[in-house]
Design an enzyme around this catalytic site. Structure first.
Site, PDB file in Angstrom:
ATOM      1  N   ASP A 100      50.693  -6.609  -2.585  1.00  0.00           N
ATOM      2  CA  ASP A 100      50.006  -7.840  -2.998  1.00  0.00           C
ATOM      3  C   ASP A 100      50.726  -9.079  -2.450  1.00  0.00           C
ATOM      4  O   ASP A 100      51.942  -9.214  -2.592  1.00  0.00           O
ATOM      5  CB  ASP A 100      49.963  -7.890  -4.535  1.00  0.00           C
ATOM      6  CG  ASP A 100      49.019  -8.963  -5.039  1.00  0.00           C
ATOM      7  OD1 ASP A 100      49.243 -10.144  -4.708  1.00  0.00           O
ATOM      8  OD2 ASP A 100      48.054  -8.624  -5.752  1.00  0.00           O
ATOM      9  N   HIS A 134      53.441  -5.330 -10.925  1.00  0.00           N
ATOM     10  CA  HIS A 134      53.036  -6.700 -11.275  1.00  0.00           C
ATOM     11  C   HIS A 134      51.700  -6.685 -11.987  1.00  0.00           C
ATOM     12  O   HIS A 134      50.838  -5.849 -11.710  1.00  0.00           O
ATOM     13  CB  HIS A 134      52.965  -7.584 -10.019  1.00  0.00           C
ATOM     14  CG  HIS A 134      51.802  -7.257  -9.127  1.00  0.00           C
ATOM     15  ND1 HIS A 134      50.630  -7.985  -9.126  1.00  0.00           N
ATOM     16  CD2 HIS A 134      51.625  -6.266  -8.226  1.00  0.00           C
ATOM     17  CE1 HIS A 134      49.787  -7.458  -8.242  1.00  0.00           C
ATOM     18  NE2 HIS A 134      50.365  -6.412  -7.685  1.00  0.00           N
ATOM     19  N   ARG A 149      51.000 -11.922  -3.411  1.00  0.00           N
ATOM     20  CA  ARG A 149      51.564 -12.874  -4.370  1.00  0.00           C
ATOM     21  C   ARG A 149      52.920 -12.436  -4.929  1.00  0.00           C
ATOM     22  O   ARG A 149      53.479 -13.100  -5.792  1.00  0.00           O
ATOM     23  CB  ARG A 149      50.572 -13.074  -5.524  1.00  0.00           C
ATOM     24  CG  ARG A 149      49.239 -13.639  -5.074  1.00  0.00           C
ATOM     25  CD  ARG A 149      48.172 -13.471  -6.143  1.00  0.00           C
ATOM     26  NE  ARG A 149      47.889 -12.061  -6.409  1.00  0.00           N
ATOM     27  CZ  ARG A 149      47.017 -11.638  -7.319  1.00  0.00           C
ATOM     28  NH1 ARG A 149      46.368 -12.507  -8.050  1.00  0.00           N
ATOM     29  NH2 ARG A 149      46.812 -10.345  -7.502  1.00  0.00           N
ATOM     30  N   CYS A 190      54.652  -3.956  -4.744  1.00  0.00           N
ATOM     31  CA  CYS A 190      53.255  -3.862  -4.318  1.00  0.00           C
ATOM     32  C   CYS A 190      53.046  -4.708  -3.055  1.00  0.00           C
ATOM     33  O   CYS A 190      53.731  -5.698  -2.833  1.00  0.00           O
ATOM     34  CB  CYS A 190      52.344  -4.369  -5.434  1.00  0.00           C
ATOM     35  SG  CYS A 190      50.583  -4.280  -5.029  1.00  0.00           S
ATOM     36  N   CYS A 229      47.381  -6.446 -10.952  1.00  0.00           N
ATOM     37  CA  CYS A 229      47.481  -5.622  -9.748  1.00  0.00           C
ATOM     38  C   CYS A 229      46.122  -4.981  -9.460  1.00  0.00           C
ATOM     39  O   CYS A 229      45.588  -4.233 -10.284  1.00  0.00           O
ATOM     40  CB  CYS A 229      48.545  -4.545  -9.942  1.00  0.00           C
ATOM     41  SG  CYS A 229      48.748  -3.505  -8.474  1.00  0.00           S
TER      42      CYS A 229
HETATM   43 ZN   LIG Z   1      49.415  -4.887  -6.792  1.00  0.00          ZN
END
Ligand SMILES: [Zn+2]
Length: 562
Positions: free
Chosen positions: A395, A449, A397, A393, A452
């Site tokens: 993302d 993850h 993190r 992803c 999400c």
């Molecule tokens: Zn995500």
């Protein structure tokens, strides 16, 4: 403000346990795990090795100059105390079995006296002129982590791994020792506020502080520190610099209340800071205010903290005027601290609008890497041979290299919102084709993850915009697995199951692609894995999907035209 005048880092090939600045000269001494001592002259442009010597086959645990810098003193895991000639490194004096246990800490009290503390908590005072032990204190039952000496009060303080702070009046050798015991491992110690307070950093990250002479209980504790406090030093009577196991150097002001002021430096996420020390020349004459730190990254680093001391008046950098409590200077310093650093645990400075600070950090990093390994980037430029393709992803993190703990050159990466793999996404298919057919990766990891945002948006029925068309793929995943997802007790658990199914679905789509089908037909070694990463504990885990050949797949998706 002056420009950055910090010397370049000094890279070593082995871990540095301790280092110390000469009190009057631009000289720094480092003690290494190998038992070697290195003495460098440092400068803004370059550092010069003056001498090196091996004092023991066991690790050097501490190095310290006496008050006027005429002697260098060392302690070792081999239980010895040695004094060396500052100019040559020649051995002047050695006390071979100074302690029964390995010595962990050394602290110079004045010209001739030192204190040493060992792994079993025993503290000894020495007079180097005789050289004999003058006193022994048994107040701890675990290692002595740090010591500090309040000269005006002739008082030695020690902090131990047993959670004990011990206070010793060095004038009255028979006086009963005051102690305070805490339920935490104490790792670092200093006096602040002109000896009015004593502060200790701990394994838990708490900073404990005591009012002078009120040792029975702590005055208070501050829990705002996000990592353990492995080392700390006083920048002035109201400001501390801490070093933690997350590799960061942080500024903490202690007046009127404890407050985090920003990140001052970084040894890298996986490299705890071993020691931080301030050059005692700070503010004297035209010398730059210089902070040094060593960490598990095997670099002795220097930080120009002149900005914290500068003022607009004529007495720039005059330490005395700072310490006499000049209000204007104090305010200016406070202002500089808050504007010169990034704030909280974030490393990006939002006021760096042109991103010059980012580039500056990049250049420093590149320089430091090149110093420690001159061929690193040259080798890197020759090509890449990653064995893993990561599809994850976007993302912020879930960074692939950190999660996998792999270096540059080891992972080929494709990321999009919610790690969706579809057969119409040219970007993803191109990555897949290039990595499998050209780079010949052997593993494809599709990693979802928890928490999400993409999956959460797909699970909700709220319209967000263009991205809804992308997230529609995840709604399909939900529809196909609704009965299983809906069995979960609460919304959060249902969302987590959907994250799992979405990663598995994407991994299956990787396998269904002509690229992977063809690779398997050629007999190419290639395994596709579905994983999930939990942001809340940092752990990635395997999901119930892995395929290494076409027979692992559902029949309908396997092509059969040989
Ligand atoms: Zn995500």
């Amino acid at each position: 403000m002056n420009g950055n005048t910090a010397p370049p880092s000094i890279p070593f090939t082995d871990p540095i346990f301790d280092f110390c600045f000469h009190p009057t000269r631009h000289v720094v001494v480092s003690g290494l795990i190998t038992g070697y001592i290195y003495c460098h002259q440092y400068g803004t442009e370059a550092n010069t090795l003056l001498w090196s010597t091996q004092i023991s086959k066991k690790s050097t645990r501490g190095v310290e100059f006496n008050q006027d810098g005429s002697l260098l003193m060392t302690i070792s895991r081999d239980k010895s105390i040695q004094t060396l000639d500052v100019d040559t490194g020649r051995l002047l004096m050695k006390i071979p079995k100074a302690h029964k246990y390995p010595i962990n800490k050394i602290h110079a009290l004045d010209l001739n006296r030192i204190a040493t503390g060992d792994d079993e908590g025993i503290i000894k005072l020495w007079d180097l002129r005789t050289p004999k032990m003058a006193q022994q204190y048994i107040s701890h039952d675990d290692f002595i982590a740090d010591m500090t000496f309040a000269e005006g009060k002739s008082t030695l303080l020690a902090a131990g791994g047993d959670g004990v702070l011990s206070i010793h009046d060095t004038r009255k050798l028979d006086k009963k020792v005051a102690t305070c015991t805490l339920d935490d491992e104490l790792l670092a110690l200093t006096t602040i506020k002109d000896y009015d307070q004593v502060v200790a950093g701990s394994q838990s990250g708490a900073l404990y502080y005591w009012q002078w002479n009120e040792w029975a209980t702590i005055k208070d504790k501050w829990l705002g520190h996000p990592s353990s406090v492995d080392t700390l030093c006083k920048l002035d009577e109201d400001t501390l610099c801490t070093g933690g196991n997350d590799g960061l150097l942080r500024l903490v002001s202690v007046s009127p209340d404890y407050q985090f002021e920003g990140v001052l430096g970084d040894h890298g996420e996986d490299f705890p800071v071993e020691r931080v020390r301030l050059s005692s020349q700070n503010g004297a004459g035209d010398a730059a205010a210089l902070l040094g730190s060593c960490g598990h990254d095997m670099n002795l680093r220097f930080w120009d903290i002149g900005d914290l001391y500068d003022s607009d008046s004529d007495d720039d950098g005059d330490k005395d005027s700072q310490e006499s409590g000049n209000n204007t200077n104090d305010k200016k310093r406070q202002h500089d601290i808050t504007t010169a650093t990034t704030g909280h645990t974030k490393r990006f400075d939002c006021s760096d609008v042109n991103l010059d600070g980012l580039l500056d950090k990049n250049h420093k990093w590149a320089k430091a890497v090149t110093e420690s390994d001159p061929n690193y980037f040259k080798d890197m430029a020759l090509g890449q041979t990653p064995k893993i393709l990561w599809i994850g992803c976007s993302d912020s993190r879930v960074p692939a290299n950190q999660v996998l703990q792999l270096g540059p050159g080891e992972v080929f990466v494709h990321r999009n919102i919610a790690n969706v793999v579809t057969h119409t996404d040219m970007s993803c298919l191109s990555v897949l084709q290039y990595s499998i057919e050209v780079l010949k990766v052997e593993h494809v990891i599709v990693c979802g993850h928890y928490n999400c945002g993409g999956v959460a948006a797909a699970y909700s029925r709220k319209q967000v915009g263009l991205i809804d068309n992308w997230l529609r793929n995840i709604k399909d995943v939900y529809r196909l697995n609704a009965s299983s997802v809906n069995k979960e007790e609460d919304e959060q658990q249902r969302m987590r199951r959907l994250v799992d199914y979405n990663a598995i679905h994407s991994a299956q789509n990787v396998c269904y692609s002509t690229i992977v089908q063809d690779a398997w037909k050629r007999g190419q070694k290639l395994t596709v894995h579905a994983w999930v990463h939990d942001i809340a504990d940092g752990m990635a885990r395997k999901l119930n999907f892995k395929a290494s050949c076409a027979s692992d797949m559902e029949f309908i998706y396997v092509s059969n035209n040989e």
